[in-house]
Design a protein around this motif. Structure first.
Motif, PDB file in Angstrom:
ATOM      1  N   HIS A 144      -9.387   5.096  13.520  1.00 37.70           N
ATOM      2  CA  HIS A 144     -10.703   4.830  14.366  1.00 37.70           C
ATOM      3  C   HIS A 144     -10.658   4.200  14.686  1.00 37.70           C
ATOM      4  N   GLU A 145     -10.978   4.737  16.347  1.00 35.42           N
ATOM      5  CA  GLU A 145     -11.573   3.466  17.952  1.00 35.42           C
ATOM      6  C   GLU A 145     -10.230   2.835  17.798  1.00 35.42           C
ATOM      7  N   GLY A 146      -8.942   2.066  17.405  1.00 36.81           N
ATOM      8  CA  GLY A 146      -8.192   0.906  16.970  1.00 36.81           C
ATOM      9  C   GLY A 146      -8.434   0.293  16.368  1.00 36.81           C
ATOM     10  N   TYR A 147      -8.985   0.918  15.347  1.00 34.41           N
ATOM     11  CA  TYR A 147      -9.581  -0.142  14.073  1.00 34.41           C
ATOM     12  C   TYR A 147      -8.949   0.878  12.394  1.00 34.41           C
ATOM     13  N   VAL A 148      -8.567  -0.012  11.762  1.00 32.85           N
ATOM     14  CA  VAL A 148      -7.540   0.466  10.445  1.00 32.85           C
ATOM     15  C   VAL A 148      -9.234   0.134   8.874  1.00 32.85           C
ATOM     16  N   TYR A 149      -9.804   0.978   8.506  1.00 29.36           N
ATOM     17  CA  TYR A 149     -10.739   1.004   7.497  1.00 29.36           C
ATOM     18  C   TYR A 149     -10.061   1.371   6.476  1.00 29.36           C
ATOM     19  N   ALA A 150      -9.919  -0.174   5.260  1.00 24.93           N
ATOM     20  CA  ALA A 150      -9.384   0.276   3.792  1.00 24.93           C
ATOM     21  C   ALA A 150     -10.546   0.204   2.746  1.00 24.93           C
ATOM     22  N   GLN A 151     -10.218   0.818   2.007  1.00 22.18           N
ATOM     23  CA  GLN A 151     -11.412   1.230   0.866  1.00 22.18           C
ATOM     24  C   GLN A 151     -10.646   1.345  -0.724  1.00 22.18           C
ATOM     25  N   ALA A 152     -10.881   0.820  -1.354  1.00 23.47           N
ATOM     26  CA  ALA A 152     -10.470   0.643  -2.625  1.00 23.47           C
ATOM     27  C   ALA A 152     -11.395   0.188  -3.311  1.00 23.47           C
ATOM     28  N   PRO A 153     -12.956   1.027  -3.742  1.00 20.56           N
ATOM     29  CA  PRO A 153     -13.357   0.167  -4.661  1.00 20.56           C
ATOM     30  C   PRO A 153     -13.790   0.261  -5.825  1.00 20.56           C
ATOM     31  N   ARG A 154     -12.712   0.825  -6.366  1.00 22.44           N
ATOM     32  CA  ARG A 154     -13.135   0.314  -8.137  1.00 22.44           C
ATOM     33  C   ARG A 154     -11.038  -0.433  -7.915  1.00 22.44           C
ATOM     34  N   GLY A 155     -10.926  -1.094  -7.526  1.00 19.81           N
ATOM     35  CA  GLY A 155      -9.860  -1.855  -7.613  1.00 19.81           C
ATOM     36  C   GLY A 155      -9.049  -1.786  -6.685  1.00 19.81           C
ATOM     37  N   LEU A 156      -7.092  -2.610  -6.565  1.00 14.91           N
ATOM     38  CA  LEU A 156      -5.593  -1.635  -5.776  1.00 14.91           C
ATOM     39  C   LEU A 156      -4.884  -1.356  -7.209  1.00 14.91           C
ATOM     40  N   LYS A 157      -4.130  -0.460  -7.297  1.00 16.91           N
ATOM     41  CA  LYS A 157      -3.748   0.012  -7.980  1.00 16.91           C
ATOM     42  C   LYS A 157      -1.925  -0.387  -8.494  1.00 16.91           C
ATOM     43  N   GLY A 158      -1.226  -1.692  -9.602  1.00 17.64           N
ATOM     44  CA  GLY A 158      -0.084  -1.045  -8.796  1.00 17.64           C
ATOM     45  C   GLY A 158       1.155  -0.185  -8.737  1.00 17.64           C
ATOM     46  N   ALA A 159       1.947  -0.321  -7.827  1.00 17.71           N
ATOM     47  CA  ALA A 159       2.575   1.063  -7.623  1.00 17.71           C
ATOM     48  C   ALA A 159       3.844   0.360  -6.996  1.00 17.71           C
ATOM     49  N   GLU A 160       5.051   1.164  -6.662  1.00 22.04           N
ATOM     50  CA  GLU A 160       6.241   1.495  -6.178  1.00 22.04           C
ATOM     51  C   GLU A 160       6.034   1.488  -4.756  1.00 22.04           C
ATOM     52  N   ILE A 161       6.849  -0.227  -4.165  1.00 19.30           N
ATOM     53  CA  ILE A 161       6.462   0.504  -2.466  1.00 19.30           C
ATOM     54  C   ILE A 161       8.428   0.304  -1.960  1.00 19.30           C
ATOM     55  N   THR A 162       8.375   1.558  -1.605  1.00 26.81           N
ATOM     56  CA  THR A 162       9.783   1.318  -1.250  1.00 26.81           C
ATOM     57  C   THR A 162       9.798   0.806   0.155  1.00 26.81           C
ATOM     58  N   PHE A 163      10.770   0.515   1.407  1.00 25.90           N
ATOM     59  CA  PHE A 163      10.542   0.379   2.907  1.00 25.90           C
ATOM     60  C   PHE A 163      11.934   0.654   3.664  1.00 25.90           C
ATOM     61  N   PRO A 164      11.568   1.572   3.853  1.00 29.94           N
ATOM     62  CA  PRO A 164      12.652   2.512   4.778  1.00 29.94           C
ATOM     63  C   PRO A 164      13.599   1.307   5.744  1.00 29.94           C
ATOM     64  N   PHE A 165      12.890   0.351   5.684  1.00 26.79           N
ATOM     65  CA  PHE A 165      13.950  -0.962   6.663  1.00 26.79           C
ATOM     66  C   PHE A 165      12.845  -2.241   6.500  1.00 26.79           C
ATOM     67  N   VAL A 166      13.703  -3.080   6.214  1.00 25.32           N
ATOM     68  CA  VAL A 166      13.581  -4.391   6.075  1.00 25.32           C
ATOM     69  C   VAL A 166      12.620  -5.209   7.235  1.00 25.32           C
ATOM     70  N   SER A 167      11.078  -5.028   6.025  1.00 26.55           N
ATOM     71  CA  SER A 167      10.234  -5.355   7.260  1.00 26.55           C
ATOM     72  C   SER A 167       9.836  -7.277   7.109  1.00 26.55           C
ATOM     73  N   VAL A 168      10.111  -8.517   7.460  1.00 28.67           N
ATOM     74  CA  VAL A 168       8.879  -9.564   7.266  1.00 28.67           C
ATOM     75  C   VAL A 168       7.540  -9.330   6.489  1.00 28.67           C
ATOM     76  N   GLY A 169       6.581  -9.036   8.121  1.00 26.93           N
ATOM     77  CA  GLY A 169       5.486  -8.841   7.827  1.00 26.93           C
ATOM     78  C   GLY A 169       4.775  -7.940   6.717  1.00 26.93           C
ATOM     79  N   ALA A 170       5.832  -6.846   6.298  1.00 24.50           N
ATOM     80  CA  ALA A 170       5.150  -5.752   5.413  1.00 24.50           C
ATOM     81  C   ALA A 170       5.532  -6.015   4.329  1.00 24.50           C
ATOM     82  N   THR A 171       6.330  -6.724   3.873  1.00 28.26           N
ATOM     83  CA  THR A 171       6.937  -7.016   2.401  1.00 28.26           C
ATOM     84  C   THR A 171       5.443  -8.604   1.999  1.00 28.26           C
ATOM     85  N   GLU A 172       5.340  -9.548   3.247  1.00 26.79           N
ATOM     86  CA  GLU A 172       4.046 -10.430   3.026  1.00 26.79           C
ATOM     87  C   GLU A 172       2.888  -9.881   2.313  1.00 26.79           C
ATOM     88  N   HIS A 173       2.423  -9.239   2.969  1.00 24.71           N
ATOM     89  CA  HIS A 173       1.242  -8.235   3.486  1.00 24.71           C
ATOM     90  C   HIS A 173       1.042  -7.694   2.048  1.00 24.71           C
TER      91      HIS A 173
END
Length: 429
Positions: A144-173
């Motif tokens: 919204h309006e150039g900002y990312v609003y992210a919420q996980a009030p109960r915490g993050l959960k483990g997941a499988e993450i598959t990148f369609p192409f290699v990204s250093v920044g996304a992997t680090e993040h």
């Protein structure tokens, strides 16, 4: 704004110590958000980018203290409490990597509002993969309006993450976010750069359970909390490669210390192919060239362990006076030949078509006024200026200050005639 002036013709002879890696330091700094205990980073570079991120971290509640310790330059970061989850545009826009505070903020405090980083001179570099990874870990994402609003009030959960192409920044993040998630996360098609191994080792020193960094599959077993630690930042492979190219360009003999030559094998192999002497030492390497003209060789950029895109501009500068024609193919960023027209102002013979540049070596470059267009382009112009007849003046060097620490001092100590010309104010970034 400041400029750098170089009078060409002097060989380089001496030693250059390699600083800590900018691309690693800024991600380790972001990791300080994951714990309420102090994180002490040694072998820290003092750069515009680390200052930018330090300013943002202070805004979020992190105490940031720079000092000179027994292990050299160090930074102590202490996020005893996250006092704000808001990263505004005026800070994030100054350095794209600032966006990586999003994951740690959500992982620790359950929410964040972080500006999208905006455009980049060397290509689009979208953050879609970053957001997909954070969302896969269970965060609700709204734009919204150039900002990312992210919420996980109960915490993050483990997941499988598959990148369609290699990204250093996304992997680090993804790694930064997943260490506090509940359960196991697996990152597929992960980037393999050595800075990711450095991040893994830092996170594990803080109590995380991360395995596989440096391979295409990274596994993270989430933990409830992290603690403080002391870590040395890995030596900067791009700075090391830059000075190796500078030595090959100017001639002479330069010893690079506090370096890991195994991180730039692809470059060193090309320097040998061109005719430069390369000798590995216990703490780095020696680059030699005495008298003879280098041979033109072709390169193609690729993810690690291939030829680094961040060394492409420097190598193009080297090829401008090589014997014959070289082809330089850029496969990582779609707009990373902006230094070519500036090198042509120095007399280089370069033609660019799409993602490929052809460089036909000339006998002599001529000094001129040139302008830096991005971080790596700026230092390529300095390298070319080392051999150009007369004086070369590089403007807009605030780009260079983002990633090279005490460049004039390091080159000057080896005999280069290089000086900074002070400007009348800070640039608008």
């Amino acid at each position: 704004m400041d400029r750098i002036a170089i009078i060409g013709g002097a060989q380089l002879n001496g030693s250059i110590p390699v600083s800590g890696a900018k691309n690693s330091a800024i991600k380790l700094m972001a990791a300080s958000l994951l714990t309420d205990e102090p994180l002490r980073l040694t072998n820290m570079p003092r750069l515009a980018d680390t200052r930018f991120l330090g300013k943002l971290l202070k805004r979020l509640g992190v105490e940031v203290t720079e000092s000179d310790g027994p292990d050299g330059q160090q930074t102590l970061l202490h996020a005893a409490e996250i006092t704000s989850g808001f990263a505004p545009y005026d800070l994030v826009r100054q350095m794209r990597a600032s966006f990586n505070v999003l994951g740690p903020l959500v992982a620790r405090s359950g929410q964040a509002k972080v500006s999208l980083p905006g455009g980049c001179t060397i290509g689009a570099r979208p953050v879609d993969l970053h957001l997909q990874a954070i969302e896969a870990l269970g965060a609700k994402i709204d734009l919204h309006e150039g900002y990312v609003y992210a919420q996980a009030p109960r915490g993050l959960k483990g997941a499988e993450i598959t990148f369609p192409f290699v990204s250093v920044g996304a992997t680090e993040h993804a790694m930064l976010a997943a260490v506090l998630a509940d359960g196991v996360s697996v990152i597929h098609n992960a980037a393999c750069e050595p800075e990711l191994v450095d991040l893994q080792e830092c996170l594990n020193a803080m109590g995380a359970k991360v395995e596989g960094a440096g391979t295409p599959t990274v596994t993270i077993t989430g933990v409830a909390r992290l603690h403080g630690a002391t870590r040395a930042v890995i030596p900067d492979r791009i700075e090391m490669g830059t000075y190796a190219v500078a030595a090959a360009m100017a001639g002479g003999e330069v010893r690079l210390t506090n370096a890991r030559p195994g991180l730039i094998d692809a470059l060193l192999d090309k320097l040998k192919e061109a005719g430069a002497g390369v000798e590995q030492t216990a703490d780095g390497c020696i680059i030699r060239r005495n008298g003879h003209r280098l041979e033109a060789v072709d390169i193609e950029t690729a993810p690690f362990p291939g030829f680094a895109t961040d060394l492409q501009a420097q190598f193009m500068a080297l090829m401008t006076t090589a014997k014959g024609e070289s082809r330089i193919r850029e496969t990582i960023f779609e707009n990373r030949f902006m230094h070519a027209p500036e090198l042509m102002r120095l007399g280089a013979d370069i033609s660019v078509s799409g993602g490929e540049a052809r460089v036909r070596g000339v006998e002599q470059l001529e000094g001129a006024e040139v302008m830096a267009t991005d971080l790596r382009a700026s230092v390529s112009l300095v390298i070319a200026g080392l051999v150009a007849r007369g004086e070369t003046t590089v403007s807009r060097i605030y780009h260079l200050d983002r990633g090279f620490e005490r460049l004039e001092e390091k080159l000057g100590a080896c005999g280069a005639q290089v000086r900074r010309i002070a400007g009348d104010g800070e640039p608008e970034l």
